[in-house]
Motif scaffolding. Sequence first.
Motif, PDB file in Angstrom:
ATOM      1  N   ASN A   1       0.815  -1.249   0.005  1.00  0.00           N
ATOM      2  CA  ASN A   1       0.079  -0.001   0.088  1.00  0.00           C
ATOM      3  C   ASN A   1       0.976   1.293  -0.013  1.00  0.00           C
ATOM      4  OD1 ASN A   1      -2.300   1.405  -0.051  1.00  0.00           O
ATOM      5  ND2 ASN A   1      -2.395   1.435   2.051  1.00  0.00           N
ATOM      6  N   ARG A   2       1.809   1.294  -0.977  1.00  0.00           N
ATOM      7  CA  ARG A   2       2.818   2.668  -1.021  1.00  0.00           C
ATOM      8  C   ARG A   2       3.497   2.783   0.241  1.00  0.00           C
ATOM      9  NH1 ARG A   2       5.239   4.777  -4.803  1.00  0.00           N
ATOM     10  NH2 ARG A   2       4.939   6.970  -3.968  1.00  0.00           N
ATOM     11  N   GLN A   3       3.619   1.643   0.981  1.00  0.00           N
ATOM     12  CA  GLN A   3       4.814   1.702   1.984  1.00  0.00           C
ATOM     13  C   GLN A   3       5.800   0.844   1.566  1.00  0.00           C
ATOM     14  OE1 GLN A   3       4.243   4.052   4.797  1.00  0.00           O
ATOM     15  NE2 GLN A   3       2.937   4.564   3.452  1.00  0.00           N
ATOM     16  N   PHE A   4       7.151   1.241   1.944  1.00  0.00           N
ATOM     17  CA  PHE A   4       8.381   0.590   1.307  1.00  0.00           C
ATOM     18  C   PHE A   4       9.147  -0.163   2.515  1.00  0.00           C
ATOM     19  CE2 PHE A   4       8.754   3.438  -2.604  1.00  0.00           C
ATOM     20  CZ  PHE A   4       7.550   2.994  -3.138  1.00  0.00           C
ATOM     21  N   LEU A   5       9.518  -1.355   2.695  1.00  0.00           N
ATOM     22  CA  LEU A   5      10.250  -1.945   3.610  1.00  0.00           C
ATOM     23  C   LEU A   5      11.796  -2.350   2.927  1.00  0.00           C
ATOM     24  CD1 LEU A   5      10.293  -2.567   6.556  1.00  0.00           C
ATOM     25  CD2 LEU A   5       9.425  -4.857   6.000  1.00  0.00           C
ATOM     26  N   LEU A   6      12.827  -2.142   3.588  1.00  0.00           N
ATOM     27  CA  LEU A   6      13.985  -2.413   3.248  1.00  0.00           C
ATOM     28  C   LEU A   6      14.764  -2.965   4.536  1.00  0.00           C
ATOM     29  CD1 LEU A   6      13.408   0.213   1.614  1.00  0.00           C
ATOM     30  CD2 LEU A   6      15.695   0.510   1.148  1.00  0.00           C
ATOM     31  N   ARG A   7      15.510  -4.105   3.894  1.00  0.00           N
ATOM     32  CA  ARG A   7      16.282  -4.868   5.035  1.00  0.00           C
ATOM     33  C   ARG A   7      17.834  -4.822   4.699  1.00  0.00           C
ATOM     34  NH1 ARG A   7      16.122  -6.947  10.180  1.00  0.00           N
ATOM     35  NH2 ARG A   7      17.904  -8.775  10.429  1.00  0.00           N
ATOM     36  N   LEU A   8      18.848  -3.889   5.485  1.00  0.00           N
ATOM     37  CA  LEU A   8      20.146  -4.102   5.516  1.00  0.00           C
ATOM     38  C   LEU A   8      20.793  -5.345   6.069  1.00  0.00           C
ATOM     39  CD1 LEU A   8      22.926  -2.468   4.445  1.00  0.00           C
ATOM     40  CD2 LEU A   8      22.712  -1.342   6.687  1.00  0.00           C
TER      41      LEU A   8
ATOM     42  N   ALA B   1      22.447   4.027  12.063  1.00  0.00           N
ATOM     43  CA  ALA B   1      21.763   4.381  10.938  1.00  0.00           C
ATOM     44  C   ALA B   1      22.530   5.070   9.837  1.00  0.00           C
ATOM     45  CB  ALA B   1      20.749   5.348  11.195  1.00  0.00           C
ATOM     46  N   GLU B   2      23.525   5.815   9.997  1.00  0.00           N
ATOM     47  CA  GLU B   2      24.445   6.105   8.908  1.00  0.00           C
ATOM     48  C   GLU B   2      24.777   5.541   8.305  1.00  0.00           C
ATOM     49  OE1 GLU B   2      25.019   9.781   8.143  1.00  0.00           O
ATOM     50  OE2 GLU B   2      23.648  10.253   9.773  1.00  0.00           O
ATOM     51  N   ASP B   3      25.022   4.270   8.429  1.00  0.00           N
ATOM     52  CA  ASP B   3      25.632   3.069   7.541  1.00  0.00           C
ATOM     53  C   ASP B   3      24.769   2.782   6.540  1.00  0.00           C
ATOM     54  OD1 ASP B   3      27.953   2.657   9.224  1.00  0.00           O
ATOM     55  OD2 ASP B   3      26.907   1.136  10.263  1.00  0.00           O
ATOM     56  N   ALA B   4      23.356   2.835   6.790  1.00  0.00           N
ATOM     57  CA  ALA B   4      22.354   2.632   5.734  1.00  0.00           C
ATOM     58  C   ALA B   4      22.328   3.848   4.940  1.00  0.00           C
ATOM     59  CB  ALA B   4      20.886   2.001   6.448  1.00  0.00           C
ATOM     60  N   LEU B   5      22.391   4.968   5.674  1.00  0.00           N
ATOM     61  CA  LEU B   5      22.222   6.077   4.594  1.00  0.00           C
ATOM     62  C   LEU B   5      23.270   6.182   3.884  1.00  0.00           C
ATOM     63  CD1 LEU B   5      20.777   8.682   7.320  1.00  0.00           C
ATOM     64  CD2 LEU B   5      19.787   7.043   6.146  1.00  0.00           C
ATOM     65  N   LYS B   6      24.415   6.034   4.179  1.00  0.00           N
ATOM     66  CA  LYS B   6      25.551   6.237   3.049  1.00  0.00           C
ATOM     67  C   LYS B   6      25.357   5.205   1.858  1.00  0.00           C
ATOM     68  CE  LYS B   6      29.002   7.167   6.794  1.00  0.00           C
ATOM     69  NZ  LYS B   6      29.960   6.651   7.525  1.00  0.00           N
ATOM     70  N   LEU B   7      24.858   4.207   2.084  1.00  0.00           N
ATOM     71  CA  LEU B   7      24.496   3.247   0.691  1.00  0.00           C
ATOM     72  C   LEU B   7      23.452   3.725  -0.006  1.00  0.00           C
ATOM     73  CD1 LEU B   7      24.733  -0.315   2.363  1.00  0.00           C
ATOM     74  CD2 LEU B   7      26.232   0.662   1.032  1.00  0.00           C
ATOM     75  N   LEU B   8      22.174   4.339   0.762  1.00  0.00           N
ATOM     76  CA  LEU B   8      21.131   5.139  -0.149  1.00  0.00           C
ATOM     77  C   LEU B   8      21.788   6.072  -0.835  1.00  0.00           C
ATOM     78  CD1 LEU B   8      18.368   4.491   2.627  1.00  0.00           C
ATOM     79  CD2 LEU B   8      18.462   3.498   0.315  1.00  0.00           C
ATOM     80  N   PHE B   9      22.512   7.057  -0.282  1.00  0.00           N
ATOM     81  CA  PHE B   9      23.129   8.202  -1.092  1.00  0.00           C
ATOM     82  C   PHE B   9      23.965   7.837  -2.213  1.00  0.00           C
ATOM     83  CE2 PHE B   9      22.139  10.716   3.051  1.00  0.00           C
ATOM     84  CZ  PHE B   9      21.290  11.635   2.249  1.00  0.00           C
ATOM     85  N   LYS B  10      24.647   6.645  -1.968  1.00  0.00           N
ATOM     86  CA  LYS B  10      25.406   6.061  -3.311  1.00  0.00           C
ATOM     87  C   LYS B  10      24.497   5.529  -4.193  1.00  0.00           C
ATOM     88  CE  LYS B  10      29.545   5.059  -0.588  1.00  0.00           C
ATOM     89  NZ  LYS B  10      30.542   3.945  -0.153  1.00  0.00           N
TER      90      LYS B  10
END
Length: 306
Positions: free
Chosen positions: A57-64, A143-152
Amino acid sequence: MFKNAIIYRLPAPWAITAEDLSRYLAPQAFTPLGGLDMQCMGWMRPREDGMLVHQVNRQFLLRLQIEKKILPSSVINQVTRERAKELEEQQGFPPGRKQTKELKEQITDELLPRAFTRLSGMWIWIDPVNGWLVADSSTPAKAEDALKLLFKAVPKFPLEPVRTVMHPGAAMTDWLASDEAPDSFTVDQDTELRSTAESKATVRYVRHTLEANQIRQHIETGKQCTRLALTWADKISFTLADNLSIKKIALLDVLKEDVGAIGKNEDERFDGNFLLFSGEMSKLLADLIAAVGGEVMNRSAETTPC
């Protein structure tokens, strides 16, 4: 589903599809550790038969997924000392600093392939409708570990920190001083107050009734609330920190009943739980931001963001 929440802002609505986001993340898919690597991380499919981005329903779930080798420095040092003694006997003098360093690096390379590994993970919830990204992390640093991957991975990833009119610590201190919680919230029995002076004197209440007079005395002596247990709408209890991070998220009985009635099979229950969690948390976050004065949308605003 989440025990913690580190909160970030996205445009609302954010026009991206789960398919496009999965395609961006594909080069960062999780690959198990190689022989000489100490740590690796990458994206896993939240459901085995699905994409890297699970959508309900337009909600996204990711798993690092994070894999780290456990090789204590004490073990490396012990083996290094043993090898250094053997080397001293062979060459007639103890190894110097450079030789010892090279020996230590060699031993680390030898031990790594035999080291135990530890797997851990982090859930990321993205609400592109209301503009939230929430990491299930105990600290912003993790949380920054996940964000760094997303920014890349994501071109021009439009993520920003949440900036509020009131500092959360100041807001929580006001709630305690006035003995009045904001609309939709009630104050529970855990809190922490810390002095703003150099001493950083700290008082903690754990499962203890918060007497208004005692709390005011602490505030009058210069202490500010840094952590406060709250309940939202009689549905979700949590602890709010002065950096706006949320910990100890727990569904209360009224929502547990809804969880128990969701779905007949594992996939239905997983999707139903995620839909229930995301729907309630979106409302909670909106009420929480309103309780601290709303967001600072313009960085040049005169108010000081947190």
